[in-house]
Scaffold this motif. Structure first.
Motif, PDB file in Angstrom:
ATOM      1  N   HIS A 221      17.219  18.098  59.282  1.00 42.17           N
ATOM      2  CA  HIS A 221      18.113  17.376  58.370  1.00 42.17           C
ATOM      3  C   HIS A 221      19.472  18.063  58.290  1.00 42.17           C
ATOM      4  O   HIS A 221      20.506  17.390  58.277  1.00 42.17           O
TER       5      HIS A 221
ATOM      6  N   THR B  13      22.799  16.337  59.714  1.00 41.69           N
ATOM      7  CA  THR B  13      23.892  16.095  58.772  1.00 41.69           C
ATOM      8  C   THR B  13      25.183  16.742  59.256  1.00 41.69           C
ATOM      9  O   THR B  13      26.244  16.115  59.232  1.00 41.69           O
TER      10      THR B  13
ATOM     11  N   THR C 252      19.950  12.739  52.700  1.00 38.07           N
ATOM     12  CA  THR C 252      18.954  12.829  53.771  1.00 38.07           C
ATOM     13  C   THR C 252      17.715  13.603  53.336  1.00 38.07           C
ATOM     14  O   THR C 252      16.643  13.396  53.889  1.00 38.07           O
TER      15      THR C 252
ATOM     16  N   VAL D 238      25.908  13.870  51.834  1.00 37.99           N
ATOM     17  CA  VAL D 238      25.118  13.330  52.942  1.00 37.99           C
ATOM     18  C   VAL D 238      23.832  14.137  53.116  1.00 37.99           C
ATOM     19  O   VAL D 238      22.748  13.562  53.308  1.00 37.99           O
ATOM     20  N   LEU D 239      23.918  15.461  53.028  1.00 40.94           N
ATOM     21  CA  LEU D 239      22.719  16.293  53.132  1.00 40.94           C
ATOM     22  C   LEU D 239      21.753  15.998  51.993  1.00 40.94           C
ATOM     23  O   LEU D 239      20.535  15.891  52.197  1.00 40.94           O
TER      24      LEU D 239
END
Length: 195
Positions: free
Chosen positions: A142, A146, A78, A74-75
């Motif tokens: 971010h 996240t 993003t 997910v990080l």
């Protein structure tokens, strides 16, 4: 001696058995399969807060790699559109972590790597270095977004995922055995779960 090497056949005295059609066989096998089929849900709500806490601790230990990969993915996603430098630093720290794990696997008898230096400490340091790098490259929004989005999902999974089927595997793993990933039946009445 004239019949030497010849065989004689005796006539059959039993009547031919009734033949079962293929449809009857398939229905019977399907019925047996449906009777033996059991659906178990891997999730349920814990009965007490204490059991929820115990379940969280056990599942965090069991699924820690999967949780880390989920948060990392997910990080990574993003960071793709805007933060190219942060993305490169994240990938570099991932490579350092992978090299550390390869070193652990390559040297299984190393006292320094396995006894003196705890891998949890090393992983925490790598996480802190990655966080500092992301903060210095102005990608902290971010990172925090996240973490605030994925940590509740991880905790929810850790609370709801039950671990009852893993106990046999853990006992066998301690004994150095491999457990097959199938369910064997001891008898028709009692299934034994081997996973």
């Amino acid at each position: 001696m004239a019949s030497y090497g010849t065989t004689t056949q005796r006539p059959a005295t039993s009547s031919p058995s009734p033949t079962i059609s293929r449809d009857d066989e398939s229905e019977e096998s399907a019925r047996k399969y449906l009777n033996s089929f059991q659906f178990t849900c891997p999730f349920n709500i814990p009965s007490t807060p204490e059991s929820a806490a115990v379940r969280i601790i056990k599942n965090l230990a069991k699924f820690s790699l999967y949780y880390a990969i989920f948060v990392w993915t997910v990080l990574f996603i993003t960071l793709i559109p805007e933060r190219k430098v942060s993305l490169i630093l994240l990938v570099a720290m991932t490579e350092v972590t992978v090299l550390y794990f390869l070193l652990l696997r390559a040297l299984p008898n190393s006292v320094v790597l396995h006894k003196i230096i705890d891998k949890r400490v090393v992983l925490f340091l790598l996480f802190m270095i990655t966080s500092v790098e992301l903060i210095l490259t102005r990608a902290f929004i971010h990172l925090f977004a996240t973490l605030s989005a994925t940590i509740p999902i991880v905790i929810l999974h850790a609370v709801l995922s039950k671990r009852e089927q893993v106990s046999v595997y853990e006992e066998a793993r301690g004994a150095g055995e491999l457990v097959p990933l199938v369910e064997e039946r001891v008898s028709d009445a009692e299934p034994v779960n081997l996973v």
